[in-house]
Design an enzyme around this catalytic site. Structure first.
Site, short mmCIF file in Angstrom:
data_model
loop_
_atom_site.label_atom_id
_atom_site.label_comp_id
_atom_site.label_asym_id
_atom_site.label_seq_id
_atom_site.Cartn_x
_atom_site.Cartn_y
_atom_site.Cartn_z
N CYS A 1 1.81 2.20 -7.89
CA CYS A 1 1.73 1.80 -6.49
C CYS A 1 3.16 1.69 -5.93
O CYS A 1 4.10 1.41 -6.68
CB CYS A 1 1.03 0.43 -6.43
SG CYS A 1 0.96 -0.35 -4.81
N GLY A 2 3.30 1.89 -4.65
CA GLY A 2 4.60 1.70 -4.02
C GLY A 2 5.11 0.27 -4.15
O GLY A 2 6.31 0.02 -4.06
#
Length: 164
Positions: free
Chosen positions: A38-39
């Protein structure tokens, strides 16, 4: 929000054993749905720093991998634990994968989601790395995913809870 039963809701740890938040005693807990791809994954670093800073004072981060947001946690528990350990040096407990939204959401998250955030909004978890600060009395404070774990409002809430 206060839910005296929240700390007694069962979940499964990474080794397959049934646990509850009560297993952490009277610790102040930061419950977070986590993901490896995930970012926001770099938040692991700040979560681990909170663990190292406050762990000896009765605090623990409690991670729950979740694959509900664009498949950003696809790996097995072994792969997740290896990633957390080797990439971010995670020492806090990372439990079994669970669902945070929908009909199949875990009972723990069904209860946590009733807590409103600072804007008064309860309901669905928005994304990976949504944070719930669970106090020993079962009261909860909710912080949205983009709020970094070391944001002043989170640190202040942890410190205030540890003073009790």
């Amino acid at each position: 929000m206060t839910d005296s039963n929240l700390r007694q809701i069962p979940f499964t740890d990474a080794q397959g054993a049934e646990k509850t938040l009560d297993d952490f005693g009277a610790d102040v807990l930061l419950v977070v749905n986590v993901a490896s791809k995930c970012g926001l994954t770099p938040q692991y670093e700040q979560l681990e720093q909170l663990q190292r800073t406050y762990g000896e004072r009765g605090f623990s981060v409690v991670g729950f991998p979740c694959n509900q947001f664009m498949g950003q946690e696809p790996g097995s528990m072994d792969k997740i634990l290896e990633f957390c350990s080797t990439t971010y040096g995670v020492t806090f407990p990372v439990n079994d994968k669970l669902k945070v939204n929908g009909r199949s959401a875990s009972d723990l998250y069904k209860t946590l989601k009733a807590t409103p955030d600072v804007d008064g909004k309860a309901g669905r978890v928005e994304w990976n790395f949504e944070k719930f600060l669970v106090l020993p009395d079962g009261s909860v404070k909710r912080f949205r995913p983009k709020q970094k774990p070391d944001a002043p409002e989170i640190v202040e809430a942890i410190e205030a809870a540890l003073v009790r």
